[in-house]
Design a protein around this motif. Structure first.
Motif, PDB file in Angstrom:
ATOM      1  N   VAL A 146       0.836  -1.203   0.000  1.00  0.00           N
ATOM      2  CA  VAL A 146       0.000   0.000   0.000  1.00  0.00           C
ATOM      3  C   VAL A 146       0.866   1.246   0.000  1.00  0.00           C
ATOM      4  N   LYS A 147       1.925   1.221   0.803  1.00  0.00           N
ATOM      5  CA  LYS A 147       2.822   2.369   0.912  1.00  0.00           C
ATOM      6  C   LYS A 147       3.505   2.658  -0.421  1.00  0.00           C
ATOM      7  N   ALA A 148       3.870   1.604  -1.147  1.00  0.00           N
ATOM      8  CA  ALA A 148       4.626   1.773  -2.385  1.00  0.00           C
ATOM      9  C   ALA A 148       3.740   2.120  -3.577  1.00  0.00           C
ATOM     10  N   ILE A 149       2.579   1.458  -3.716  1.00  0.00           N
ATOM     11  CA  ILE A 149       1.792   1.630  -4.939  1.00  0.00           C
ATOM     12  C   ILE A 149       0.322   1.896  -4.690  1.00  0.00           C
ATOM     13  N   GLY A 150      -0.108   1.978  -3.421  1.00  0.00           N
ATOM     14  CA  GLY A 150      -1.523   2.050  -3.105  1.00  0.00           C
ATOM     15  C   GLY A 150      -2.265   3.194  -3.780  1.00  0.00           C
ATOM     16  N   VAL A 151      -1.778   4.426  -3.612  1.00  0.00           N
ATOM     17  CA  VAL A 151      -2.483   5.586  -4.168  1.00  0.00           C
ATOM     18  C   VAL A 151      -2.464   5.549  -5.692  1.00  0.00           C
ATOM     19  N   GLU A 152      -1.310   5.204  -6.260  1.00  0.00           N
ATOM     20  CA  GLU A 152      -1.218   5.129  -7.718  1.00  0.00           C
ATOM     21  C   GLU A 152      -2.151   4.047  -8.260  1.00  0.00           C
ATOM     22  N   LEU A 161       2.509  -2.015 -11.852  1.00  0.00           N
ATOM     23  CA  LEU A 161       2.850  -0.969 -10.894  1.00  0.00           C
ATOM     24  C   LEU A 161       3.972  -1.408  -9.952  1.00  0.00           C
ATOM     25  N   VAL A 162       3.977  -2.675  -9.563  1.00  0.00           N
ATOM     26  CA  VAL A 162       5.070  -3.182  -8.733  1.00  0.00           C
ATOM     27  C   VAL A 162       6.397  -3.084  -9.491  1.00  0.00           C
ATOM     28  N   ARG A 163       6.402  -3.534 -10.752  1.00  0.00           N
ATOM     29  CA  ARG A 163       7.629  -3.465 -11.561  1.00  0.00           C
ATOM     30  C   ARG A 163       8.093  -2.022 -11.727  1.00  0.00           C
ATOM     31  N   LYS A 164       7.167  -1.124 -11.975  1.00  0.00           N
ATOM     32  CA  LYS A 164       7.507   0.288 -12.162  1.00  0.00           C
ATOM     33  C   LYS A 164       8.103   0.885 -10.889  1.00  0.00           C
ATOM     34  N   ALA A 165       7.519   0.558  -9.738  1.00  0.00           N
ATOM     35  CA  ALA A 165       8.026   1.090  -8.471  1.00  0.00           C
ATOM     36  C   ALA A 165       9.445   0.622  -8.197  1.00  0.00           C
ATOM     37  N   VAL A 166       9.748  -0.620  -8.590  1.00  0.00           N
ATOM     38  CA  VAL A 166      11.100  -1.154  -8.393  1.00  0.00           C
ATOM     39  C   VAL A 166      12.076  -0.506  -9.370  1.00  0.00           C
TER      40      VAL A 166
END
Length: 309
Positions: A103-109, A293-298
């Motif tokens: 949630v902290k990494a991708i929740g809002v996006e 979104l997980v891949r993008k955040a990394v």
């Protein structure tokens, strides 16, 4: 074969607690509900409710049937929505469970993208500690779950997504002024505050043997991210976590992090689904969005982790 209408009537009685209330909700005569309930009990060979002056109290069989009924009715609704979506429009309910870090990494996006790209999807997002997410998934409350180190269960399809390296975070007077790595043996001598995930701390690290050593030496065990953050700031101990997990405290400079060595500690994030549940257009679209979104955040450096697969 169980009758779908009878299951709908049963669920309404169970959830309202009385025939009268279920009758009002469904706009079906109480006598008709009572008749169908009696037929269902006869078919199953077991009473589903205890009839009381002020309502209906589920029996053990009633509780069990309700668990199955929720899953059955949800699957029927999903099938109806999915068939309507066969022309290509993505719509319908999708429920997602996420660990605190996700949630902290991708929740809002993630929420913003769903609202913008899939306006006809009714999203339910549950932030939960990883140990509590899978029971919801199994109970058909959640369609997709991003959780750490899920147990091996043939009922769950689990796909590893990323791996995170754990660090020790705390005030200087607790973990030392230096930012040099700390060995696992030295770490065990510190006042560790352990984040429990539901009924266990399984989601902390991959290695269960090392986890048991940490559990045995932990000063405090908590099931609250906010309580742990406050305790770390107050100098009551240190925590084993990720830089993302304690990002706010690290950015304020109230605490600092030390890498852990001999051995390094890591944990793996998985995307989980119930193996036997048919996938819908909506759930497939949301699954693809989560992975993207997980891949993008990394790759953007916002999530300090290594992609898996």
């Amino acid at each position: 074969m169980l009758d779908t209408r009878q299951l709908q009537y049963f669920a309404a009685i169970y959830e309202s607690g009385s025939l009268a209330q279920a009758s009002q909700t469904l706009r079906v005569a109480a006598s008709a509900l009572s008749h169908h309930l009696a037929q269902l009990e006869h078919r199953l060979g077991s009473p589903l409710f205890l009839r009381k002056p002020r309502g209906m109290e589920p029996t053990a069989a009633g509780h069990r049937l309700h668990e199955h009924t929720r899953s059955i009715l949800r699957s029927i609704a999903a099938a109806e929505t999915d068939l309507r979506d066969s022309v290509g429009q993505v719509s319908g309910p999708v429920s997602v469970g996420m660990s605190f870090s996700a949630v902290k990494a991708i929740g809002v996006e993630f929420i913003s993208r769903v609202v913008h790209d899939y306006p006809d999807v009714q999203l339910v997002l549950t932030e939960s500690l990883s140990g509590t997410a899978l029971p919801y998934l199994l109970a058909s409350e959640v369609d997709l779950a991003l959780v750490y180190n899920p147990p091996n269960d043939p009922a769950i399809h689990s796909e590893p997504v990323l791996e995170e390296t754990m660090v020790c975070v705390g005030r200087s007077e607790i973990i030392g002024e230096t930012k040099d790595p700390i060995s696992f043996a030295e770490l065990l001598e510190l006042p560790i505050i352990l984040l429990r995930q539901g009924v266990s701390a399984r989601a902390l690290i991959d290695d269960n043997t090392l986890l048991k050593k940490i559990e045995a030496r932990a000063r405090l065990q908590m099931n609250s991210v906010q309580a742990i953050a406050g305790s770390i700031d107050a100098g009551l101990g240190c925590v084993i976590g990720t830089r993302l997990f304690m990002q706010d405290q690290l950015q304020r400079g109230s605490v600092h992090a030390r890498a852990i060595t001999n051995p390094e500690l890591s944990r793996t994030l998985h995307l989980c689904q119930v193996a036997t549940r048919p996938r819908t257009f909506a759930s497939e679209a949301i699954r693809a969005l989560l992975l993207a979104l997980v891949r993008k955040a990394v790759t953007d450096g916002r999530w300090e982790a290594q992609l898996v697969g």
